[in-house]
Write a protein that holds these residues in place. Sequence first.
Motif, PDB file in Angstrom:
ATOM      1  N   SER A 165     -17.624  24.012  67.512  1.00  9.32           N
ATOM      2  CA  SER A 165     -18.552  24.992  67.572  1.00  9.32           C
ATOM      3  C   SER A 165     -18.079  26.183  68.414  1.00  9.32           C
ATOM      4  CB  SER A 165     -19.839  24.338  68.540  1.00  9.32           C
ATOM      5  OG  SER A 165     -19.215  23.894  69.835  1.00  9.32           O
ATOM      6  N   ARG A 166     -17.002  25.941  69.295  1.00 12.07           N
ATOM      7  CA  ARG A 166     -16.466  27.009  69.879  1.00 12.07           C
ATOM      8  C   ARG A 166     -15.510  27.957  69.056  1.00 12.07           C
ATOM      9  NH1 ARG A 166     -19.206  24.447  73.009  1.00 12.07           N
ATOM     10  NH2 ARG A 166     -18.929  24.566  75.447  1.00 12.07           N
ATOM     11  N   VAL A 167     -15.025  27.127  67.979  1.00 10.16           N
ATOM     12  CA  VAL A 167     -14.072  28.082  66.780  1.00 10.16           C
ATOM     13  C   VAL A 167     -14.924  28.656  66.143  1.00 10.16           C
ATOM     14  CG1 VAL A 167     -12.761  27.576  65.183  1.00 10.16           C
ATOM     15  CG2 VAL A 167     -12.341  26.359  67.084  1.00 10.16           C
ATOM     16  N   PHE A 168     -16.303  28.104  65.509  1.00 17.71           N
ATOM     17  CA  PHE A 168     -17.184  28.865  64.716  1.00 17.71           C
ATOM     18  C   PHE A 168     -17.749  29.874  65.431  1.00 17.71           C
ATOM     19  CE2 PHE A 168     -16.067  25.870  61.611  1.00 17.71           C
ATOM     20  CZ  PHE A 168     -16.833  25.803  60.513  1.00 17.71           C
ATOM     21  N   ALA A 169     -17.978  29.958  66.882  1.00 15.83           N
ATOM     22  CA  ALA A 169     -18.497  30.959  67.600  1.00 15.83           C
ATOM     23  C   ALA A 169     -17.474  32.083  67.618  1.00 15.83           C
ATOM     24  CB  ALA A 169     -19.027  30.532  68.885  1.00 15.83           C
ATOM     25  N   ALA A 170     -16.176  31.963  67.715  1.00 15.55           N
ATOM     26  CA  ALA A 170     -15.137  32.910  67.838  1.00 15.55           C
ATOM     27  C   ALA A 170     -15.062  33.519  66.423  1.00 15.55           C
ATOM     28  CB  ALA A 170     -13.752  32.321  68.042  1.00 15.55           C
ATOM     29  N   ILE A 171     -15.329  32.785  65.336  1.00 10.00           N
ATOM     30  CA  ILE A 171     -14.945  33.047  64.065  1.00 10.00           C
ATOM     31  C   ILE A 171     -16.013  34.226  63.708  1.00 10.00           C
ATOM     32  CG2 ILE A 171     -15.356  32.563  61.784  1.00 10.00           C
ATOM     33  CD1 ILE A 171     -14.026  29.899  62.183  1.00 10.00           C
ATOM     34  N   ARG A 172     -17.113  34.120  64.251  1.00  3.50           N
ATOM     35  CA  ARG A 172     -18.471  35.017  64.020  1.00  3.50           C
ATOM     36  C   ARG A 172     -18.212  36.207  64.391  1.00  3.50           C
ATOM     37  NH1 ARG A 172     -21.503  29.940  64.904  1.00  3.50           N
ATOM     38  NH2 ARG A 172     -22.131  29.209  62.832  1.00  3.50           N
ATOM     39  N   VAL A 173     -17.277  36.563  65.512  1.00  4.44           N
ATOM     40  CA  VAL A 173     -17.275  37.756  66.219  1.00  4.44           C
ATOM     41  C   VAL A 173     -15.918  38.623  66.097  1.00  4.44           C
ATOM     42  CG1 VAL A 173     -19.262  37.027  67.815  1.00  4.44           C
ATOM     43  CG2 VAL A 173     -16.583  36.661  68.315  1.00  4.44           C
ATOM     44  N   ALA A 174     -14.769  37.630  65.765  1.00  4.00           N
ATOM     45  CA  ALA A 174     -13.345  38.281  65.497  1.00  4.00           C
ATOM     46  C   ALA A 174     -13.434  39.102  64.194  1.00  4.00           C
ATOM     47  CB  ALA A 174     -12.562  37.029  65.546  1.00  4.00           C
ATOM     48  N   THR A 175     -12.467  39.860  64.559  1.00  8.20           N
ATOM     49  CA  THR A 175     -11.943  40.891  63.634  1.00  8.20           C
ATOM     50  C   THR A 175     -10.377  40.935  63.508  1.00  8.20           C
ATOM     51  OG1 THR A 175     -11.845  42.892  64.949  1.00  8.20           O
ATOM     52  CG2 THR A 175     -13.999  42.321  63.566  1.00  8.20           C
ATOM     53  N   ILE A 176      -9.826  41.195  62.181  1.00 11.46           N
ATOM     54  CA  ILE A 176      -8.584  41.471  62.261  1.00 11.46           C
ATOM     55  C   ILE A 176      -8.541  42.756  61.373  1.00 11.46           C
ATOM     56  CG2 ILE A 176      -6.476  40.579  61.247  1.00 11.46           C
ATOM     57  CD1 ILE A 176      -7.513  37.603  61.106  1.00 11.46           C
ATOM     58  N   ALA A 177      -7.737  43.515  62.006  1.00 12.33           N
ATOM     59  CA  ALA A 177      -7.638  44.938  61.263  1.00 12.33           C
ATOM     60  C   ALA A 177      -8.803  45.428  60.669  1.00 12.33           C
ATOM     61  CB  ALA A 177      -6.575  45.080  60.352  1.00 12.33           C
ATOM     62  N   HIS A 178      -9.879  45.414  61.671  1.00 13.63           N
ATOM     63  CA  HIS A 178     -11.313  45.883  61.547  1.00 13.63           C
ATOM     64  C   HIS A 178     -11.917  45.163  60.227  1.00 13.63           C
ATOM     65  CE1 HIS A 178     -10.022  49.092  63.906  1.00 13.63           C
ATOM     66  NE2 HIS A 178      -9.117  49.578  62.985  1.00 13.63           N
ATOM     67  N   VAL A 179     -11.357  44.147  59.830  1.00 14.28           N
ATOM     68  CA  VAL A 179     -12.113  43.040  58.846  1.00 14.28           C
ATOM     69  C   VAL A 179     -12.434  41.983  59.496  1.00 14.28           C
ATOM     70  CG1 VAL A 179     -11.815  41.724  56.830  1.00 14.28           C
ATOM     71  CG2 VAL A 179     -10.560  43.940  57.030  1.00 14.28           C
ATOM     72  N   PRO A 180     -14.005  41.678  59.435  1.00  9.45           N
ATOM     73  CA  PRO A 180     -14.370  40.396  60.038  1.00  9.45           C
ATOM     74  C   PRO A 180     -13.703  39.202  59.667  1.00  9.45           C
ATOM     75  CG  PRO A 180     -16.071  42.099  59.339  1.00  9.45           C
ATOM     76  CD  PRO A 180     -14.978  42.478  58.887  1.00  9.45           C
ATOM     77  N   VAL A 181     -13.207  38.321  60.546  1.00  5.23           N
ATOM     78  CA  VAL A 181     -12.682  37.020  60.320  1.00  5.23           C
ATOM     79  C   VAL A 181     -13.683  36.280  59.444  1.00  5.23           C
ATOM     80  CG1 VAL A 181     -11.967  34.506  60.926  1.00  5.23           C
ATOM     81  CG2 VAL A 181     -11.212  36.691  62.147  1.00  5.23           C
ATOM     82  N   LEU A 182     -14.958  36.260  59.459  1.00  3.47           N
ATOM     83  CA  LEU A 182     -16.071  35.607  58.801  1.00  3.47           C
ATOM     84  C   LEU A 182     -16.213  36.149  57.325  1.00  3.47           C
ATOM     85  CD1 LEU A 182     -18.499  33.523  59.049  1.00  3.47           C
ATOM     86  CD2 LEU A 182     -19.645  35.400  59.352  1.00  3.47           C
ATOM     87  N   GLN A 183     -15.615  37.252  57.245  1.00  2.58           N
ATOM     88  CA  GLN A 183     -15.495  37.838  55.939  1.00  2.58           C
ATOM     89  C   GLN A 183     -14.329  37.311  54.950  1.00  2.58           C
ATOM     90  OE1 GLN A 183     -15.873  42.142  55.519  1.00  2.58           O
ATOM     91  NE2 GLN A 183     -14.242  42.093  53.856  1.00  2.58           N
ATOM     92  N   LEU A 184     -13.139  37.254  56.123  1.00  2.46           N
ATOM     93  CA  LEU A 184     -12.096  36.724  55.313  1.00  2.46           C
ATOM     94  C   LEU A 184     -12.235  35.186  55.056  1.00  2.46           C
ATOM     95  CD1 LEU A 184      -9.105  37.956  57.848  1.00  2.46           C
ATOM     96  CD2 LEU A 184      -9.220  38.388  55.172  1.00  2.46           C
ATOM     97  N   LEU A 185     -12.918  34.339  55.843  1.00  2.86           N
ATOM     98  CA  LEU A 185     -12.835  33.041  55.352  1.00  2.86           C
ATOM     99  C   LEU A 185     -13.962  32.799  54.334  1.00  2.86           C
ATOM    100  CD1 LEU A 185     -12.695  31.517  58.931  1.00  2.86           C
ATOM    101  CD2 LEU A 185     -10.796  31.817  57.339  1.00  2.86           C
ATOM    102  N   THR A 186     -14.473  33.866  53.733  1.00  4.63           N
ATOM    103  CA  THR A 186     -15.355  33.545  52.295  1.00  4.63           C
ATOM    104  C   THR A 186     -14.618  34.185  51.286  1.00  4.63           C
ATOM    105  OG1 THR A 186     -16.487  35.677  52.905  1.00  4.63           O
ATOM    106  CG2 THR A 186     -17.322  33.859  53.889  1.00  4.63           C
ATOM    107  N   ASP A 187     -13.436  34.540  51.450  1.00  2.00           N
ATOM    108  CA  ASP A 187     -12.503  35.064  50.397  1.00  2.00           C
ATOM    109  C   ASP A 187     -11.170  34.190  50.274  1.00  2.00           C
ATOM    110  OD1 ASP A 187     -10.655  36.850  49.081  1.00  2.00           O
ATOM    111  OD2 ASP A 187     -11.728  38.509  49.776  1.00  2.00           O
ATOM    112  N   PRO A 188     -11.051  33.887  49.078  1.00  2.00           N
ATOM    113  CA  PRO A 188      -9.779  33.152  48.902  1.00  2.00           C
ATOM    114  C   PRO A 188      -8.564  33.623  48.956  1.00  2.00           C
ATOM    115  CG  PRO A 188     -10.761  33.746  46.709  1.00  2.00           C
ATOM    116  CD  PRO A 188     -11.730  33.805  47.667  1.00  2.00           C
TER     117      PRO A 188
END
Length: 248
Positions: A165-188
């Motif tokens: 739950s803590r990891v998923f909460a972080a995933i929802r708000v984190a970005t890498i070089a302005h790209v949301p991590v949540l977006q990354l993790l829906t991309d192969p």
Amino acid sequence: MAGDADRRSARSRHLRARLTRRQNGGLRRDQPNRARIVDLARLDTADWLARQHDAPAGSRERPDLPSELDQVAGLGRALADDTWSDIRAAIDATAADPARARRQLAAHTWCDLLVALIRSVEVMAAAEETFGDSAADAVVRAILASSRQKDRDQITEQILRIVVSRVFAAIRVATIAHVPVLQLLTDPGSLPALRALAVFICPAPERHPEVRRYALAPLAANGPGAVTAQTRHWLSEVWPDWPAPGPS
């Protein structure tokens, strides 16, 4: 960066010199050799990440994404560094033996979590699904089913649900070089970085079948070119049942 490359090259030569062989010339299929070859694969992957990072963005296969090196660093921060204080506090308040639970969390739990994320991304990419709450349950179940779970009596389902739950909460708000991590993790396109991170943080991939199957084997496949042909050959030589890589 050149100094890092020189150090990796020197380490690679050292590991190659320490490989032991049988009388017929083949590599010994023992744990020391397997650990050395895994380390060679890690060095190959580090070289590949550096090359990808230094290449012009337009020459990368996915110029729309951060470099794989940036993804590895950013995912590491989002999944572990940014969550650890909350996770530690929750473990201290919940675990029967908090100190032991923290040690067990470091003993292959993080790499199991990454393997579970890798498998989730593979499935979601194939089904064109989004990274929703149902993925958290799948991650918890995958960690509980790991071959390493038998050694983690303090890492209960309750503890794992807190961690995830803590990891998923972080995933929802984190970005890498302005790209949301949540977006990354829906991309192969995030899979090579997730696999590299799992191989890097695993205490001993030679003793963790899931990391070999779902992270190291795909990296060692011909796809991204993260592992040299020589190291690929050695991996299959010391593991006669070297796993076929999962989906790319």
